[in-house]
Design an enzyme around this catalytic site. Structure first.
Site, PDB file in Angstrom:
ATOM      1  CB  ALA A  15      10.715  48.522  32.418  1.00  0.00           C
ATOM      2  CB  VAL A  16       6.923  46.400  35.478  1.00  0.00           C
ATOM      3  CG1 VAL A  16       6.370  45.476  36.551  1.00  0.00           C
ATOM      4  CG2 VAL A  16       7.416  47.708  36.121  1.00  0.00           C
ATOM      5  CB  CYS A 130       8.689  51.983  42.881  1.00  0.00           C
ATOM      6  SG  CYS A 130       8.706  53.634  42.171  1.00  0.00           S
ATOM      7  CD  GLN A 157      11.349  58.726  43.234  1.00  0.00           C
ATOM      8  OE1 GLN A 157      10.875  59.508  44.036  1.00  0.00           O
ATOM      9  NE2 GLN A 157      10.591  58.031  42.406  1.00  0.00           N
ATOM     10  CE  LYS A 214       1.237  57.804  42.041  1.00  0.00           C
ATOM     11  NZ  LYS A 214       1.969  57.433  40.801  1.00  0.00           N
ATOM     12  CG  HIS A 243      13.666  54.546  43.121  1.00  0.00           C
ATOM     13  ND1 HIS A 243      14.045  54.761  41.822  1.00  0.00           N
ATOM     14  CD2 HIS A 243      12.303  54.641  43.128  1.00  0.00           C
ATOM     15  CE1 HIS A 243      12.961  54.959  41.080  1.00  0.00           C
ATOM     16  NE2 HIS A 243      11.889  54.895  41.846  1.00  0.00           N
TER      17      HIS A 243
END
Lengths: 340, 340
Positions: A15-16, A130, A157, A214, A243
């Site tokens: 996807a990225v 992200c 998210q 994170k 998100h």
């Protein structure tokens, strides 16, 4: 524009990876060459870039020769496996995985926040998580004015954070639900359609999941605030690719709302989206496919004089991953400011 | 069981009305008679109760004669219009709307929290806001042990909170989205399928929406803590009928996590749902159609020694509305404890 860059995308079929291709095209990035790499399993296909079919090659020791930049988004294991080869080939890896983010030798960069850190790289620059990127772009300009004492975050998210297969799973399960059929979780551990659940990343000893830690650890490193107090509850919701975050920000001093609004209206990478008459604030559909993080509902916390409440939405695949990586490359290769 | 009760449902054709019927049947409530009332527009149809077709009658001045309890869930305007007639007919109105909740003469009751308040009614008892009920059932047992100093809440609220038509809208829009068709908002101001937005209730001067201020003001009244500090961000998400809430609770003293867990495991109306090995915590699909509020992810806040984080899910139509109303009636009419 600076000289043209030789770019490789590692994990081109994800996807990225797809978003990186879209952005390189959209931004008229000065490309000298483009190489698409993937695991031997995913290699062998073709992807389209500027109307041209480009083969996806299997990643190998020699694949990075003659490349300036490797944009890696194939997971931490893949990044760890190939980092040495990338550096030895004289290329710089901009790594979207968590592999090197907390390595003190590796800069962790959000171009709107700590562009200076990118300069001290030794062949690897880490692209942050992200949720963390979206948050830092918004809270850093406020933190610069009055230091933040504590953040209480709750996230909403999208499926895209777990990749293209997770997005397809949301689609498939939604269809099944509407047809009265059972939902079959494959990518996510639990049904995602018309449901939600605490983030599925592994839980730590302290009861926080990796995604939440994170946010804590990466934001401290990015903002250069090793003692920043932050707590978060991360939640997967049935959204495709953007998100949202509800942030309660306590500052060292009371922060006048109008001043915060002014700062965010001018902040790079941020768009203020507030229509109090229409009760119209950022929504995931506003930011899907957009570069900026949308922020709104900035208000004085009625429970704490030194706190503000605010709400943001950002495209998880774009600013939360692919765009931030490309901005890092631009920062180091294109001799003009990245942001307006 | 006590003597049989004569019950009328005002707003019988709505989502909460339907749930009231289901619950009266499920709980073998000792009914002497059941009257279904609705606006003249919705009247004239029939609803099924215990296999019997019951006509929905138009509400009128004389409709409350010979009735002990009027369970009202047709909105604040309807409740205000008919409250006097209900009381004059000698019945008690248990009102699910916001009409009387903050009236100092009217008890606002969550049976697990403040059953004693119900006793001082003068013909009207208010059923609290759904989000507030779910929260109070969980935080009150903790608050009794160590007083809460401040709550930071973020909610994930289902379509059912806006009624049956909103649930249908979520279904219709989801289908449209999957078929690539445009989404047409009718009930909600913005698309709800594969999207979310800050709660659509009217905004107050202070930047909070009504739903958020209900959480603030109603929880203070229910818990008997007029100075409780609470801030909330309420958000509509694409769920059918269960709400979720991420709560950050700061106490007067540090609250040992194990003690909190123990208290909640034994709290009435609450079920502890925590599997740390499987990363399995409450989800909306767990609680849909269930009485108890599910709570989990109870953990020490790493940013504040005196705070805990927790996560809850509860059925908005059931405990958030219909069940709580019936429990109030049971509390005053059935001579045994409402909760196990």
């Amino acid at each position: 524009m600076g000289r043209e860059q030789r770019v490789a995308i590692l994990g081109a079929t994800g996807a990225v990876g797809a978003e990186l291709l879209t952005l390189l095209e959209e931004r008229s990035f000065p490309l000298a060459s483009l190489k698409l790499l993937a695991s031997p399993r995913s290699a062998g296909t073709y992807l389209t870039f500027k109307g041209e079919r480009i083969p996806v090659e299997p990643v190998s020791e020699t694949a990075f020769r003659g490349v300036d930049w490797v944009l890696a988004s194939a997971g931490a294991t893949v990044s760890k496996t190939w980092a040495k080869a990338v550096v030895e080939a004289g290329a710089v890896m901009v790594d979207n995985s968590s592999a090197f983010r907390m390595d003190p030798e590796v800069p962790l960069v959000v171009p709107e926040v700590n562009p200076q850190d990118a300069l001290r790289h030794q062949g690897i620059i880490a692209n942050p998580n992200c949720t963390t990127i979206l948050m830092c772009v918004v809270i850093y300009p406020l933190h610069k004015r009055i230091p933040i004492r504590r953040v209480v975050a709750a996230t909403y998210q999208s499926a895209s954070g777990a990749g293209a297969r997770a997005m397809q799973e949301l689609r498939d399960q939604s269809r099944a639900y509407l047809e009265g059929k059972p939902l079959e979780p494959r990518v996510f551990p639990y049904p995602i359609a018309f449901n939600l659940f605490p983030h599925n990343s592994p839980l730590q000893e302290n009861g926080y999941c990796q995604e939440e830690m994170k946010m804590v650890n990466e934001s401290r490193k990015i903002m250069g605030s090793p003692n920043l107090r932050l707590t978060a509850t991360c939640v997967r919701v049935p959204l495709m690719r953007a998100h949202a975050e509800a942030l309660n920000l306590e500052f060292e001093q009371p922060f006048p709302v109008e001043q915060a609004r002014q700062i965010l209206a001018e902040a790079p990478g941020v768009v203020l989206l507030e229509d109090w008459q229409q009760n119209r604030f950022p929504m995931p559909i506003d930011v899907s496919g957009k570069d900026d993080v949308a922020v709104g509902r900035i208000r004085q916390d009625i429970s704490e004089p030194k706190a503000l409440e605010l709400w943001l939405c950002g495209d998880q695949i774009r600013k939360g991953a692919a765009l931030n990586a490309i901005q890092i490359v631009e920062l180091l290769s294109v001799p003009q400011p990245v942001t307006a």
